[in-house]
Scaffold this active site. Structure first.
Site, mmCIF file in Angstrom:
data_model
loop_
_atom_site.group_PDB
_atom_site.id
_atom_site.type_symbol
_atom_site.label_atom_id
_atom_site.label_comp_id
_atom_site.label_asym_id
_atom_site.label_seq_id
_atom_site.Cartn_x
_atom_site.Cartn_y
_atom_site.Cartn_z
ATOM 1 N N GLU A 91 0.831 -1.196 0.000
ATOM 2 C CA GLU A 91 0.000 0.000 0.000
ATOM 3 C C GLU A 91 0.869 1.250 0.000
ATOM 4 O OE1 GLU A 91 -3.922 -1.757 2.281
ATOM 5 O OE2 GLU A 91 -2.529 -0.505 3.406
ATOM 6 N N CYS A 345 -1.336 6.383 10.502
ATOM 7 C CA CYS A 345 -0.112 5.807 11.037
ATOM 8 C C CYS A 345 -0.386 4.528 11.801
ATOM 9 C CB CYS A 345 0.553 6.824 11.960
ATOM 10 S SG CYS A 345 2.002 6.176 12.789
#
Length: 372
Positions: A91, A345
């Site tokens: 990704e 994150c």
């Protein structure tokens, strides 16, 4: 037969030179492919005739494909699922900002809209950080330089990319040779990214940090510290056992002496683990002799089984006030982006077993964005 990416620069130059063809044609090839990603390499104009059969037999314009792109509700974040030639997937995340909306040292910031691309360097990760979903995948394989650069090519078809951060899947410094080659390609023709707008994040691979000033001058370094002492680091980041905090700090002092560049410190805020006032003072004392920016990161859930909780806003602000007020250390609180698409994150992960059964990746995600 597996073909090499045309963006595997070392392999491409070697093949051309072995055929008696000047490597000066390489940027021309890359420029054509960037503007024509679906092309046949036989269509690249103005090459020596001997170059065409060589390119067709050993290289492909792109060895990866964009399986899907998912936009956040606010349209500020786009998560890309990229399928590799070997069947695995990684990704990458595009994050959009308008610098005019923020302030720096109390003054309006110059500039305007810009996009940052968060790039993966490995399929999975060996580091096994307990707060990061990517670590649940285990380690699959390193990406080649070409596969790293192709993430930029795919993203550039969606928007102009100004900044690149290596904060996606994997530990970049564990794939050092490919990382260096990929960044050298990104900073040359035709991409011409500024090294000052590229950031490499690491959990603290000391021997690789020591090589960065020579191999990647002017590129930013971000260190995922996440704790002010070795015991807590080892608890939440098992790989830290191989990189003692004292030796890591010595390497950062040496790095800064050699580069004269500030270092970004990544610090994920985990409730009751590393977010107390005592730890803020420990961190301040640890960093006060360095020129750093500490980026405090709200913890993003990585599944119902997570044993961690997000620090309260009050604790985060108190932690920041100690760093700033007592130790005069510049600190920011990360603006979280892409949580609704698991693009924030610590959330990046591709569920490969479901990908194989369903024909596409099931996205759980994570990726860090650093404000530069």
């Amino acid at each position: 037969m597996a073909f090499r990416s045309v963006f595997d620069g070392g392999a491409l130059r070697t093949e051309l030179e072995n055929a008696g063809i000047s490597p000066h044609f390489v940027p021309l090839i890359w420029k054509y492919v960037v503007h024509n990603p679906g092309c046949d390499l036989g269509d690249v104009p103005s090459l020596p005739s001997a170059a065409y059969p060589l390119l067709r037999s050993k290289f492909r314009p792109l060895t990866s494909s964009l399986s899907s792109s998912l936009d956040s509700k606010d349209n500020l974040t786009t998560k890309l699922l990229i399928r590799l030639q070997n069947g695995n997937s990684v990704e990458a995340v595009i994050m959009r900002y308008d610098t005019r909306l923020g302030k720096y040292d109390g003054k309006p910031r110059p500039g305007g809209p810009r996009s940052t691309l968060c790039i993966s360097s490995q399929v999975g990760c060996k580091m096994s950080c307990k707060f990061c979903a990517t670590g649940t995948m285990g380690f699959k394989n390193n990406l080649s330089a070409g596969e790293i650069v192709e993430q930029l090519v795919h993203a550039s078809r969606i928007t102009h990319i100004r900044n690149v951060v290596f904060m996606g899947m994997g530990e970049p410094l564990n794939n050092y040779a490919a990382l260096v080659e990929a960044i050298q390609i990104m900073t040359g023709l035709p991409f011409q990214l500024s090294p000052k707008r590229i950031t490499v994040s690491t959990v603290g691979i000391i021997h690789a940090i020591n090589k960065l000033p020579d191999d990647l001058p002017n590129v930013n370094l971000a260190v995922s510290l996440h704790a002010p002492d070795q015991d807590i680091r080892c608890h939440i980041m098992p790989a830290a056992k191989a990189f003692p905090l004292g030796k890591l700090m010595d390497s950062l002092h040496s790095y800064q002496k050699n580069t004269q560049q500030k270092i970004f410190i990544e610090y994920i805020m985990l409730d009751g683990v590393n977010d107390q006032e005592q730890q803020a003072h420990q961190l301040g004392k640890l960093l006060e002799e360095l020129h750093v920016v500490v980026n405090l990161i709200p913890f993003n859930p990585v599944g119902s089984s997570s044993c961690f909780r997000t620090s309260s806003e009050q604790n985060v602000k108190k932690f920041q006030s100690i760093l700033r007020g007592v130790y005069n250390i510049r600190s920011t609180i990360r603006q979280e982006m892409g949580q609704d698409i698991s693009g924030a994150c610590g959330q990046l992960v591709v569920n490969l077993s479901k990908e194989r059964s369903a024909g596409r990746a099931s996205l759980l995600t994570d990726i860090e964005d650093l404000h530069i």
